[in-house]
Design an enzyme around this catalytic site. Structure first.
Site, PDB file in Angstrom:
ATOM      1  N   ASP A  17       0.850  -1.200   0.000  1.00 15.05           N
ATOM      2  CA  ASP A  17       0.000   0.000   0.000  1.00 15.05           C
ATOM      3  C   ASP A  17       0.879   1.241   0.000  1.00 15.05           C
ATOM      4  O   ASP A  17       1.021   1.922   1.005  1.00 15.05           O
ATOM      5  CB  ASP A  17      -0.923  -0.022   1.229  1.00 15.05           C
ATOM      6  CG  ASP A  17      -1.931   1.106   1.200  1.00 15.05           C
ATOM      7  OD1 ASP A  17      -2.450   1.410   0.111  1.00 15.05           O
ATOM      8  OD2 ASP A  17      -2.200   1.697   2.261  1.00 15.05           O
ATOM      9  N   VAL A  18       1.464   1.496  -1.150  1.00 15.07           N
ATOM     10  CA  VAL A  18       2.313   2.670  -1.328  1.00 15.07           C
ATOM     11  C   VAL A  18       1.460   3.684  -2.083  1.00 15.07           C
ATOM     12  O   VAL A  18       1.131   3.470  -3.229  1.00 15.07           O
ATOM     13  CB  VAL A  18       3.554   2.299  -2.169  1.00 15.07           C
ATOM     14  CG1 VAL A  18       4.306   3.544  -2.604  1.00 15.07           C
ATOM     15  CG2 VAL A  18       4.464   1.373  -1.384  1.00 15.07           C
ATOM     16  N   GLU A  19       1.066   4.760  -1.430  1.00 12.49           N
ATOM     17  CA  GLU A  19       0.180   5.690  -2.133  1.00 12.49           C
ATOM     18  C   GLU A  19       0.904   6.995  -2.427  1.00 12.49           C
ATOM     19  O   GLU A  19       0.288   8.052  -2.505  1.00 12.49           O
ATOM     20  CB  GLU A  19      -1.108   5.890  -1.323  1.00 12.49           C
ATOM     21  CG  GLU A  19      -1.835   4.568  -1.103  1.00 12.49           C
ATOM     22  CD  GLU A  19      -3.247   4.720  -0.550  1.00 12.49           C
ATOM     23  OE1 GLU A  19      -3.840   5.796  -0.712  1.00 12.49           O
ATOM     24  OE2 GLU A  19      -3.757   3.739   0.036  1.00 12.49           O
ATOM     25  N   GLN A  20       2.231   6.900  -2.594  1.00 10.54           N
ATOM     26  CA  GLN A  20       3.029   8.105  -2.791  1.00 10.54           C
ATOM     27  C   GLN A  20       3.019   8.565  -4.244  1.00 10.54           C
ATOM     28  O   GLN A  20       2.841   7.772  -5.159  1.00 10.54           O
ATOM     29  CB  GLN A  20       4.478   7.816  -2.355  1.00 10.54           C
ATOM     30  CG  GLN A  20       4.586   7.448  -0.885  1.00 10.54           C
ATOM     31  CD  GLN A  20       5.791   6.569  -0.604  1.00 10.54           C
ATOM     32  OE1 GLN A  20       6.904   6.891  -0.990  1.00 10.54           O
ATOM     33  NE2 GLN A  20       5.550   5.447   0.053  1.00 10.54           N
TER      34      GLN A  20
END
Ligand SMILES: *[C@@H]1O[C@H](CO)[C@@H](O)[C@H](O)[C@H]1NC(C)=O
Ligand SMILES: *[C@@H]1O[C@H](CO)[C@@H](O)[C@H](O)[C@H]1NC(C)=O
Ligand SMILES: *[C@@H]1O[C@H](CO)[C@@H](O)[C@H](O)[C@H]1NC(C)=O
Length: 362
Positions: free
Chosen positions: A122-125
């Site tokens: 869950d990398v929302e960058q």
């Protein structure tokens, strides 16, 4: 005992305590799940014990975003469901190959020691197309999947993507290669007002047409429908209105986000259980917006300010989840499973059952 014997004795104690002891009632419940299900019901759990009230006859994967809960792991395994870790890391850090490998090794070891069945990344960058971070992310997904599959046979690696592949919130990722490199992608079809470019007004969290357009866009990139899990919201937004027009439009404060002048950050996220406690006593009662295919209501707070609340309920959810069957997607899931009213009250029980059932279309 000779000093040597004592040494052997001491080190054997250490080895026993280092080895991971199965916390489940039956040791076989610590074995990772290996079989692949045709249809995924992918559930985000944020902690607490409400998982006891989930409809376990449908759950296939639980992404454990709360504190590690061995009891949840044992129970999920007893139901044939996977439990996966949460994975998040600053993209700038994993541009470096050895940092990336280190991170992956740490996660694999953690999953093994906790008897988990994979990881949800869950990398929302933000990442610009073609940047070092853009390539690092694709490598991260590919290498994580390879490592998990090798070290934990049958394990599952998933990746969370925005409602559309079109650089939402400046997340310009290599979606095609990411989808190819992992077992499934969870499409977060919510927070769709994170970048409001038109009027600064309160709108639905996940308007139907916009939501389905996002899936069309993923499919048009030739991403396999069997890689896509539809994520629906079990929460909505409570917006204080700066003013409230005659025809019921709620103007909201301008809170910029990643280049857009207005965003849903002007509102507060509220659980479905919160909605259900307030809708009947609100100024308007439940209203339905035909254009966005979503329910909403208006209420007045103790200071006299009008609020407009947009949410999803079984009616709006099933209209979206019907698309899952229609297009043959991999499955469905929600953010998040804990936020229904799981109390014993008959009305609450019925509401919760309807929300679970709405995952499977109308
Ligand atoms: C790799 O990790 C170290 C810390 O372990 C950090 O200092 C370094 O900046 C990282 N490398 C890159 C390129 O970010
Ligand atoms: C409400 O406020 C917005 C933003 O300040 C403004 O554009 C709009 O015309 C106002 N509408 C009404 C009905 O007062
Ligand atoms: C759980 O889901 C199944 C399948 O949709 C359904 O038949 C069953 O009634 C549900 N159980 C509860 C308690 O709602």
């Amino acid at each position: 005992m000779s000093p040597n014997h004592i040494l052997v004795f001491l080190s054997s104690i250490l080895i026993v305590s280092w080895a991971d002891v199965c916390p489940c009632e039956r040791p076989e419940l610590c074995q990772q799940i290996r079989d692949q299900k045709d249809f995924e019901v992918f559930v985000f759990d944020v902690g607490g014990k409400t998982w006891r009230s989930y409809n376990w006859s449908v759950v296939t994967t639980v992404a454990a975003f709360g504190k590690y809960d061995a009891e949840l792991m044992c129970h999920a395994h007893s139901q044939g469901a996977r439990v996966v870790l949460k994975g998040d890391v600053p993209l700038a850090y994993v541009v470096d190959q050895s940092n990336r490998t280190g991170w992956i090794t740490e996660k694999v070891n953690l999953a093994k020691s906790q008897f988990m069945d994979g990881i949800n990344i869950d990398v929302e960058q933000a990442a610009d197309q073609g940047s070092a971070e853009y390539f690092a992310l694709t490598h991260l997904v590919k290498e994580t999947t390879q490592a998990f599959h090798k070290e934990i046979p049958g394990s599952q690696v998933s990746f969370d993507v925005a409602w559309s592949p079109k650089c939402i919130d400046n997340r310009c990722y290599d979606y095609v290669n990411i989808a190819e490199s992992c077992d499934l992608v969870f499409v977060m079809s919510y927070d769709e007002q994170s970048q409001i470019l038109g009027d600064c007004i309160a709108m639905a969290n996940a308007p139907q047409a916009q939501t389905l357009k996002g899936y069309d866009e993923y499919l048009e990139m030739n991403i396999d429908p069997k890689k896509l899990v539809m994520g629906v919201p079990w929460y909505g937004y409570d917006y204080p209105c700066l003013n409230f027009s005659q025809d019921g439009v709620c103007y909201i404060a301008s809170v910029p986000f990643r280049g857009a002048p207005c965003s849903d950050a002007a509102g507060k996220q509220k659980a479905y259980s919160w909605m259900m406690k307030r809708v009947d006593a609100s100024l308007s009662g439940r209203l339905w917006d035909d254009k966005q295919q979503a329910p909403y209501f208006n209420y007045e707070d103790p200071q006299g300010q009008i609020h407009q609340v947009w949410y999803d309920d079984p009616e709006s959810i099933c209209l979206k989840s019907s698309y899952v069957q229609w297009k043959g997607l991999r499955g469905v899931g929600m953010w998040n499973a804990n936020i229904l009213d799981y109390s014993d009250h008959p009305v609450a029980k019925q509401q919760s059952a309807k929300m679970w059932n709405a995952l499977f279309g109308c």
